[in-house]
Write a protein that holds these residues in place. Structure first.
Motif, mmCIF file in Angstrom:
data_model
loop_
_atom_site.group_PDB
_atom_site.id
_atom_site.type_symbol
_atom_site.label_atom_id
_atom_site.label_comp_id
_atom_site.label_asym_id
_atom_site.label_seq_id
_atom_site.Cartn_x
_atom_site.Cartn_y
_atom_site.Cartn_z
ATOM 1 N N GLY A 24 0.817 -1.208 0.000
ATOM 2 C CA GLY A 24 0.000 0.000 0.000
ATOM 3 C C GLY A 24 0.846 1.251 0.000
ATOM 4 O O GLY A 24 0.511 2.248 -0.654
ATOM 5 N N TYR A 27 1.913 2.229 -3.391
ATOM 6 C CA TYR A 27 0.866 2.930 -4.146
ATOM 7 C C TYR A 27 0.772 4.388 -3.717
ATOM 8 O O TYR A 27 0.566 5.284 -4.539
ATOM 9 N N MET A 65 -6.837 7.065 -9.582
ATOM 10 C CA MET A 65 -6.737 6.112 -8.469
ATOM 11 C C MET A 65 -7.849 5.071 -8.554
ATOM 12 O O MET A 65 -7.599 3.872 -8.395
ATOM 13 N N VAL A 68 -7.020 2.736 -11.485
ATOM 14 C CA VAL A 68 -5.910 1.823 -11.194
ATOM 15 C C VAL A 68 -6.358 0.703 -10.259
ATOM 16 O O VAL A 68 -6.096 -0.482 -10.507
ATOM 17 N N ILE A 69 -7.018 1.072 -9.178
ATOM 18 C CA ILE A 69 -7.366 0.075 -8.159
ATOM 19 C C ILE A 69 -8.456 -0.870 -8.655
ATOM 20 O O ILE A 69 -8.313 -2.100 -8.574
ATOM 21 N N ARG A 73 -7.342 -4.562 -10.093
ATOM 22 C CA ARG A 73 -7.773 -5.750 -9.345
ATOM 23 C C ARG A 73 -8.650 -6.659 -10.202
ATOM 24 O O ARG A 73 -8.479 -7.886 -10.198
ATOM 25 N N VAL A 94 -6.745 -5.880 -1.528
ATOM 26 C CA VAL A 94 -5.738 -5.328 -2.437
ATOM 27 C C VAL A 94 -4.366 -5.313 -1.777
ATOM 28 O O VAL A 94 -3.335 -5.466 -2.447
ATOM 29 N N TRP A 95 -4.328 -5.130 -0.453
ATOM 30 C CA TRP A 95 -3.049 -5.019 0.261
ATOM 31 C C TRP A 95 -2.244 -6.316 0.207
ATOM 32 O O TRP A 95 -1.058 -6.309 0.497
ATOM 33 N N MET A 99 -2.116 -7.074 -8.676
ATOM 34 C CA MET A 99 -2.757 -6.021 -9.466
ATOM 35 C C MET A 99 -2.237 -6.140 -10.899
ATOM 36 O O MET A 99 -1.031 -6.139 -11.129
ATOM 37 N N GLY A 104 -5.365 -2.291 -14.902
ATOM 38 C CA GLY A 104 -5.284 -0.922 -14.413
ATOM 39 C C GLY A 104 -5.206 0.087 -15.547
ATOM 40 O O GLY A 104 -5.772 1.179 -15.471
ATOM 41 N N GLY A 141 5.043 0.318 -8.010
ATOM 42 C CA GLY A 141 4.208 -0.867 -7.851
ATOM 43 C C GLY A 141 4.992 -2.152 -7.967
ATOM 44 O O GLY A 141 4.772 -3.119 -7.226
#
Length: 273
Positions: A24, A27, A65, A68-69, A73, A94-95, A99, A104, A141
């Motif tokens: 995280g 990111y 953001m 991407v997230i 995912r 996600v942590w 990814m 993304g 990342g």
């Protein structure tokens, strides 16, 4: 002697019941670099002439953001780990890593399209603006992947390779540290080529298309060193999942670059390449 992956604790800091993961934090670093580079970019004469502001940058970051997230995912799920659909709650973790860049990438394209429509900006101008701000975030990342001991590379053919690395979570054989390769090549090298190119006025879409081409070629190359999620054979040659997803990017980017320069469209500041 091969190196040993340090296998650090994926949690960087414990704040009471809250665990802050290295992944995280990478990111957060990526988004911070986006803002920092964006502040530099809006001061470049040909970008300033288009009327970009700090408020635009902050707004774009929010949409980016989300893209991407969510896209990253979902791309991981549908491109690489469809078994997550059997345990849907894992999709939200996600942590833990996992990814997909290609997912993304599509998510950001959609997010920028929504922002451009909202602000009545030409979508191609938006892509050209953000393209040079992306590669270093991608590099961050990939560093997160390395810290999590994700994306182990193929077993090296020469065990004396100075940077060959053993991943204890995978096995005893030395491997290519492919996440580091992708950080250096797909991220930092691409940035070093794209940023100087984008400092001057170019035909509309040229900057965005060049990023897609550079990334697609870089990713196609570095995939040779990465343990593939899946692999097929085409005309007797092995093609990995990442290479399959990169080929459309390369072909599409070449077409876009040819179109950009043949049309020789002036940018919004009225300048030509």
């Amino acid at each position: 002697m091969p190196l040993m992956h340090p296998m650090p604790d994926p949690v960087a800091v414990h704040l009471g019941p809250v665990a802050i993961h290295w992944y995280g934090l990478m990111y957060v670093l990526a988004f911070a670099m986006f803002i920092a580079l964006g502040r530099v970019r809006i001061k470049q004469p040909h970008i300033a002439a288009q009327g970009w502001t700090k408020e635009d940058l902050d707004d774009i970051l929010f949409y980016g953001m989300l893209g991407v997230i969510v896209g990253g995912r979902l791309g991981e799920v549908f491109f690489y780990q469809p078994e997550m659909l059997l345990t849907p709650l894992r999709i939200f973790k996600v942590w833990e890593g996992g990814m997909s860049f290609h997912g993304g990438f599509l998510g950001v394209l959609i997010g920028m399209a929504l922002w451009g429509r909202k602000r009545k900006r030409n979508l191609l101008d938006v892509y050209d603006f953000i393209a040079p701000l992306v590669p270093l975030g991608y590099a961050a990342g990939r560093m997160g992947n390395f810290i999590n001991a994700e994306l182990p590379g193929r077993i090296v053919s020469d065990p004396n390779l100075p940077w060959a690395m053993i991943y204890p979570n995978v096995g005893p054989m030395p491997r290519h540290p492919s996440a580091i390769y992708q950080m250096l090549v797909d991220g930092i090298l691409v940035f070093c080529i794209l940023w100087p190119f984008a400092r001057k006025a170019r035909p509309r879409l040229a900057v965005g298309a060049l990023y897609v081409l550079l990334y697609g070629c870089a990713r196609f190359f570095t995939e040779w060193f990465r343990t593939p999620d899946w692999e097929i054979t085409v005309a007797g040659l092995p093609i990995t999942s990442g290479q399959m997803l990169s080929l459309p990017m390369i072909i599409g980017a070449i077409i876009m670059l040819v179109w950009a320069y043949r049309s020789n469209q002036p940018d919004r500041a009225g300048q030509r390449a």
